[in-house]
Design a protein around this motif. Structure first.
Motif, mmCIF file in Angstrom:
data_model
loop_
_atom_site.group_PDB
_atom_site.id
_atom_site.type_symbol
_atom_site.label_atom_id
_atom_site.label_comp_id
_atom_site.label_asym_id
_atom_site.label_seq_id
_atom_site.Cartn_x
_atom_site.Cartn_y
_atom_site.Cartn_z
ATOM 1 N N PRO A 46 22.205 27.082 -28.186
ATOM 2 C CA PRO A 46 23.132 26.873 -29.294
ATOM 3 C C PRO A 46 22.872 27.829 -30.457
ATOM 4 C CG PRO A 46 21.498 25.130 -29.241
ATOM 5 C CD PRO A 46 21.261 25.982 -28.030
ATOM 6 N N GLY A 47 21.649 28.308 -30.591
ATOM 7 C CA GLY A 47 21.307 29.213 -31.684
ATOM 8 C C GLY A 47 20.745 30.520 -31.143
ATOM 9 N N THR A 48 20.513 31.443 -32.045
ATOM 10 C CA THR A 48 19.914 32.710 -31.645
ATOM 11 C C THR A 48 18.430 32.513 -31.392
ATOM 12 O OG1 THR A 48 19.468 33.348 -33.924
ATOM 13 C CG2 THR A 48 21.578 34.046 -32.993
ATOM 14 N N SER A 49 17.867 33.380 -30.599
ATOM 15 C CA SER A 49 16.421 33.345 -30.372
ATOM 16 C C SER A 49 15.924 34.767 -30.222
ATOM 17 C CB SER A 49 16.064 32.488 -29.160
ATOM 18 O OG SER A 49 16.638 32.999 -27.995
ATOM 19 N N GLU A 50 14.642 34.931 -30.456
ATOM 20 C CA GLU A 50 14.034 36.256 -30.396
ATOM 21 C C GLU A 50 12.635 36.124 -29.846
ATOM 22 O OE1 GLU A 50 12.375 38.900 -33.886
ATOM 23 O OE2 GLU A 50 14.550 39.216 -33.691
ATOM 24 N N PHE A 51 12.239 37.108 -29.052
ATOM 25 C CA PHE A 51 10.848 37.196 -28.639
ATOM 26 C C PHE A 51 10.478 38.651 -28.444
ATOM 27 C CE2 PHE A 51 13.059 36.868 -24.614
ATOM 28 C CZ PHE A 51 12.384 37.751 -23.776
ATOM 29 N N ARG A 52 9.194 38.892 -28.427
ATOM 30 C CA ARG A 52 8.661 40.237 -28.273
ATOM 31 C C ARG A 52 7.777 40.290 -27.048
ATOM 32 N NH1 ARG A 52 8.629 38.321 -32.707
ATOM 33 N NH2 ARG A 52 9.299 39.072 -34.689
ATOM 34 N N PHE A 53 7.749 41.458 -26.426
ATOM 35 C CA PHE A 53 6.823 41.637 -25.325
ATOM 36 C C PHE A 53 6.326 43.068 -25.285
ATOM 37 C CE2 PHE A 53 10.877 42.639 -23.318
ATOM 38 C CZ PHE A 53 10.589 43.716 -22.496
ATOM 39 N N ARG A 54 5.201 43.225 -24.640
ATOM 40 C CA ARG A 54 4.569 44.521 -24.455
ATOM 41 C C ARG A 54 4.160 44.606 -22.990
ATOM 42 N NH1 ARG A 54 2.164 47.835 -28.035
ATOM 43 N NH2 ARG A 54 2.272 46.278 -29.658
ATOM 44 N N LEU A 55 4.278 45.784 -22.408
ATOM 45 C CA LEU A 55 3.817 45.992 -21.046
ATOM 46 C C LEU A 55 2.366 46.445 -21.073
ATOM 47 C CD1 LEU A 55 6.797 47.970 -19.489
ATOM 48 C CD2 LEU A 55 6.320 45.535 -19.322
ATOM 49 N N PHE A 70 20.429 43.975 -25.890
ATOM 50 C CA PHE A 70 19.557 42.880 -26.304
ATOM 51 C C PHE A 70 18.127 43.314 -26.631
ATOM 52 C CE2 PHE A 70 22.646 41.162 -23.237
ATOM 53 C CZ PHE A 70 23.330 40.313 -24.077
ATOM 54 N N VAL A 71 17.706 44.480 -26.164
ATOM 55 C CA VAL A 71 16.306 44.899 -26.273
ATOM 56 C C VAL A 71 16.185 46.153 -27.122
ATOM 57 C CG1 VAL A 71 14.238 45.565 -24.982
ATOM 58 C CG2 VAL A 71 15.878 43.985 -23.958
ATOM 59 N N LYS A 72 15.256 46.126 -28.070
ATOM 60 C CA LYS A 72 14.926 47.283 -28.903
ATOM 61 C C LYS A 72 13.464 47.630 -28.663
ATOM 62 C CE LYS A 72 18.924 47.146 -30.949
ATOM 63 N NZ LYS A 72 19.931 47.334 -29.957
ATOM 64 N N ALA A 73 13.200 48.914 -28.425
ATOM 65 C CA ALA A 73 11.833 49.379 -28.181
ATOM 66 C C ALA A 73 11.318 50.094 -29.412
ATOM 67 C CB ALA A 73 11.807 50.315 -26.987
ATOM 68 N N THR A 79 11.443 44.174 -28.512
ATOM 69 C CA THR A 79 11.953 42.984 -29.179
ATOM 70 C C THR A 79 13.282 42.610 -28.553
ATOM 71 O OG1 THR A 79 10.885 43.634 -31.251
ATOM 72 C CG2 THR A 79 12.637 41.991 -31.398
ATOM 73 N N VAL A 80 13.376 41.360 -28.106
ATOM 74 C CA VAL A 80 14.583 40.853 -27.469
ATOM 75 C C VAL A 80 15.260 39.901 -28.443
ATOM 76 C CG1 VAL A 80 15.516 39.557 -25.507
ATOM 77 C CG2 VAL A 80 13.503 41.031 -25.202
ATOM 78 N N SER A 81 16.531 40.173 -28.770
ATOM 79 C CA SER A 81 17.328 39.305 -29.648
ATOM 80 C C SER A 81 18.479 38.745 -28.829
ATOM 81 C CB SER A 81 17.872 40.101 -30.833
ATOM 82 O OG SER A 81 16.813 40.626 -31.597
ATOM 83 N N LEU A 82 18.509 37.434 -28.720
ATOM 84 C CA LEU A 82 19.509 36.760 -27.894
ATOM 85 C C LEU A 82 20.505 36.000 -28.757
ATOM 86 C CD1 LEU A 82 16.988 35.315 -25.314
ATOM 87 C CD2 LEU A 82 18.471 37.303 -25.008
ATOM 88 N N GLU A 112 5.563 36.810 -26.757
ATOM 89 C CA GLU A 112 5.477 35.715 -27.718
ATOM 90 C C GLU A 112 6.870 35.483 -28.273
ATOM 91 O OE1 GLU A 112 4.174 37.672 -31.883
ATOM 92 O OE2 GLU A 112 2.589 37.564 -30.384
ATOM 93 N N ALA A 113 7.207 34.220 -28.521
ATOM 94 C CA ALA A 113 8.569 33.872 -28.924
ATOM 95 C C ALA A 113 8.582 33.276 -30.315
ATOM 96 C CB ALA A 113 9.169 32.878 -27.937
ATOM 97 N N ALA A 114 9.710 33.466 -30.982
ATOM 98 C CA ALA A 114 9.969 32.834 -32.270
ATOM 99 C C ALA A 114 11.441 32.477 -32.294
ATOM 100 C CB ALA A 114 9.622 33.771 -33.418
ATOM 101 N N GLU A 115 11.742 31.192 -32.166
ATOM 102 C CA GLU A 115 13.132 30.743 -32.195
ATOM 103 C C GLU A 115 13.649 30.878 -33.621
ATOM 104 O OE1 GLU A 115 14.914 29.710 -29.504
ATOM 105 O OE2 GLU A 115 13.160 30.190 -28.296
ATOM 106 N N ALA A 116 14.900 31.235 -33.754
ATOM 107 C CA ALA A 116 15.497 31.401 -35.075
ATOM 108 C C ALA A 116 15.514 30.086 -35.832
ATOM 109 C CB ALA A 116 16.919 31.959 -34.951
ATOM 110 N N ALA A 117 15.672 28.965 -35.106
ATOM 111 C CA ALA A 117 15.714 27.661 -35.755
ATOM 112 C C ALA A 117 14.343 27.003 -35.779
ATOM 113 C CB ALA A 117 16.703 26.767 -35.022
ATOM 114 N N GLY A 118 13.296 27.763 -35.426
ATOM 115 C CA GLY A 118 11.941 27.217 -35.398
ATOM 116 C C GLY A 118 11.468 27.097 -33.969
#
Length: 126
Positions: A46-55, A70-73, A79-82, A112-118
């Motif tokens: 229902p809301g946006t979400s974001e997480f980051r990853f590294r290989l 969706f992905v910015k390097a 960084t993935v913004s959904l 690691e993830a960080a939801e926009a709504a917490g």
């Protein structure tokens, strides 16, 4: 073809790899691994979400193509913004081709993830 996955921020990350090898008797003549990192959401977001990853072991990767929608390097961090969605379908995040010098090709994703709504969480996929 094989794959493995891990959960991050309520989403599952799935790595699917295809191994192409050519043998002559017991001698390996050619070897190539290509893979794709996908995000699978178990339900609508229902809301946006974001997480980051590294290989980890990125030196074993020859080519990387990210889904720019969706992905910015930035300096080895992705960084993935959904956006919100009602249709939870698999989403390709990145495709890669591994160096033929490495057998097998252990590619690890630290996320690691960080939801926009917490909320939040972490995990890794291989």
């Amino acid at each position: 073809e094989g794959g493995s996955g891990e959960e991050v921020g309520g989403h599952s990350l799935l790595i699917s790899e295809v191994v192409n090898a050519r043998l002559e008797g017991r001698k390996l003549l050619q070897y190539r691994v290509s893979g794709e990192l996908r995000l699978v959401s178990p339900a609508a977001r229902p809301g946006t979400s974001e997480f980051r990853f590294r290989l980890r072991n990125a030196h074993r990767i020859e080519q990387v193509k990210v889904n720019d929608k969706f992905v910015k390097a930035n300096d080895g961090m992705y960084t993935v913004s959904l956006p919100p969605t009602r249709d939870p379908k698999p989403l390709p995040l990145m495709k890669y081709v591994a160096s033929g010098r490495w057998r097998p090709v252990p590619v690890y994703v630290d996320a690691e993830a960080a939801e926009a709504a917490g909320g939040g969480g972490g995990g890794g996929a291989r």
